[in-house]
Motif scaffolding. Sequence first.
Motif, mmCIF file in Angstrom:
data_model
loop_
_atom_site.group_PDB
_atom_site.id
_atom_site.type_symbol
_atom_site.label_atom_id
_atom_site.label_comp_id
_atom_site.label_asym_id
_atom_site.label_seq_id
_atom_site.Cartn_x
_atom_site.Cartn_y
_atom_site.Cartn_z
ATOM 1 N N TRP A 87 11.943 24.776 -36.458
ATOM 2 C CA TRP A 87 12.263 24.822 -37.886
ATOM 3 C C TRP A 87 11.258 23.965 -38.636
ATOM 4 O O TRP A 87 11.092 22.780 -38.358
ATOM 5 C CB TRP A 87 13.690 24.300 -38.122
ATOM 6 N N ASN A 89 10.798 23.385 -42.474
ATOM 7 C CA ASN A 89 11.100 23.514 -43.902
ATOM 8 C C ASN A 89 11.394 24.959 -44.287
ATOM 9 O O ASN A 89 10.638 25.601 -45.007
ATOM 10 C CB ASN A 89 9.945 22.970 -44.745
ATOM 11 N N LYS A 90 12.483 25.459 -43.781
ATOM 12 C CA LYS A 90 12.992 26.818 -44.014
ATOM 13 C C LYS A 90 12.227 27.885 -43.226
ATOM 14 O O LYS A 90 12.595 29.055 -43.265
ATOM 15 C CB LYS A 90 12.977 27.187 -45.500
ATOM 16 N N GLU A 140 17.224 17.228 -48.463
ATOM 17 C CA GLU A 140 17.484 18.584 -48.942
ATOM 18 C C GLU A 140 17.229 19.587 -47.824
ATOM 19 O O GLU A 140 17.991 20.545 -47.641
ATOM 20 C CB GLU A 140 16.604 18.900 -50.156
ATOM 21 N N ASP A 141 16.171 19.327 -47.062
ATOM 22 C CA ASP A 141 15.860 20.213 -45.940
ATOM 23 C C ASP A 141 16.892 20.069 -44.829
ATOM 24 O O ASP A 141 17.194 21.045 -44.134
ATOM 25 C CB ASP A 141 14.459 19.904 -45.399
ATOM 26 N N GLU A 144 19.575 22.533 -45.697
ATOM 27 C CA GLU A 144 19.125 23.911 -45.435
ATOM 28 C C GLU A 144 19.110 24.190 -43.931
ATOM 29 O O GLU A 144 19.530 25.261 -43.473
ATOM 30 C CB GLU A 144 17.727 24.127 -46.019
ATOM 31 N N HIS A 145 18.633 23.214 -43.187
ATOM 32 C CA HIS A 145 18.475 23.391 -41.754
ATOM 33 C C HIS A 145 19.827 23.586 -41.071
ATOM 34 O O HIS A 145 20.022 24.541 -40.308
ATOM 35 C CB HIS A 145 17.750 22.177 -41.161
ATOM 36 N N HIS A 147 22.652 24.497 -42.257
ATOM 37 C CA HIS A 147 23.299 25.743 -42.676
ATOM 38 C C HIS A 147 22.722 26.935 -41.914
ATOM 39 O O HIS A 147 23.455 27.883 -41.605
ATOM 40 C CB HIS A 147 23.153 25.951 -44.185
ATOM 41 N N SER A 148 21.426 26.869 -41.608
ATOM 42 C CA SER A 148 20.798 27.975 -40.875
ATOM 43 C C SER A 148 21.323 28.113 -39.456
ATOM 44 O O SER A 148 21.150 29.157 -38.820
ATOM 45 C CB SER A 148 19.278 27.780 -40.838
#
Length: 397
Positions: A87, A89-90, A140-141, A144-145, A147-148
């Motif tokens: 991973w 950053n998205k 913030e990442d 996102e991470h 949640h993925s």
Amino acid sequence: MNDSPVKAIAFFLPQFHPIPENDEWWGKGFTEWTNVTKARPLFPGHYQPHLPADLGFYDLRLPEVRQQQAELARKYGISGFCYYHYWFNKRRILEHPVNEILSTGKPDFPFCLCWANENWTRTWSGGSKDVLLEQKYSHEDDIEHIHSLFSAFRDPRYIRIDGKPLFLVYRTELLPDPKKTAEIWREEAIKNGIGDLYLVRVESFVNNINPETIGFDAAIEFAPDWANLGPRLFRTELLKKISNIGLFPKVFSDNQVVDYDTLATSMMRKKKPDYVRFPGVTPCWDNSARKKKNAAIFINSTPDKYEQWLASSIQRASSFDSKTPKLVFINAWNEWAEGNHLEPDQKWGHAYLEATFNALNDPHKERNTLRIYPNPLNIFHYLRYLYNRNIGWRLKK
């Protein structure tokens, strides 16, 4: 099947299918097999290349390959795979095999994920030189991470500890604030119905960090432990000088060559920490297929020696208290370019898998003692080298 109360989880490398990034960086069609097939023996008795047997030069995009791997692992007592997860950053890399496992529900085999959070570089070292993909951390990442990963955590095959999804981080020391990251991950998982997480740091480069101090639950020994390798063979100043004038192969001064017995014994003798640390073992290690200089090469590994090390680690895990999961991690199922694989090869066949099964099902059986050569020069190997050279072996300097 494995009837042992101790469960063995094998690390799994997904880099056996082409992706656009590798096509761009390393050439069209590059996979891990590209490095594997280029390897050559560097000195007498050096086992290279490592070539696959039963499964051949497979492509992980094929569902039948993934099914065969799971069946083979289950047959010899492996309880699950730990897939490396990438991973940036998205941006996910090498995600196809796990995506297919999630979308198809096959194979029906337990798994978990390990975030390999190093930079991708041309030197395969995760360092800062010639960076291909860089890790840029932020909270913030972190959101996102995590949640993925929820779709994986919700999968019924996903490995859980006391109901908590097991998630590994390869190098927590690279995280700017690992304790805050762990807090965010747990909060988001609970908020979204996943429940709490079981977070584990891998002791790969920085050891002896109590995981509880950074918000993690446990640690895992990475094998080989770079701080407990034992003496390097043929690394004296005298032999370096002899190498420079062509009387001894430079491979020994340009690389780290270590006896497998020394590695295994050094790791088995490590002091028990005051935190939960799951044992780690490796059947072998030799990354000279990837690195032309400063490779780490462990010689004289055999299935019997690996079985002894694994059995010792299983005994250690079985002594954990009732609240601690009884786990052992094997590095690895298929790290072919690093020479550490349980998958059958053309030299040993199923011998390492059989050793795994034997250790899991009878860890207390009396086994031969691993041998350590007291002299770092390892005169036995030196004489064997001279003998082979005199009968015609030619080494590239």
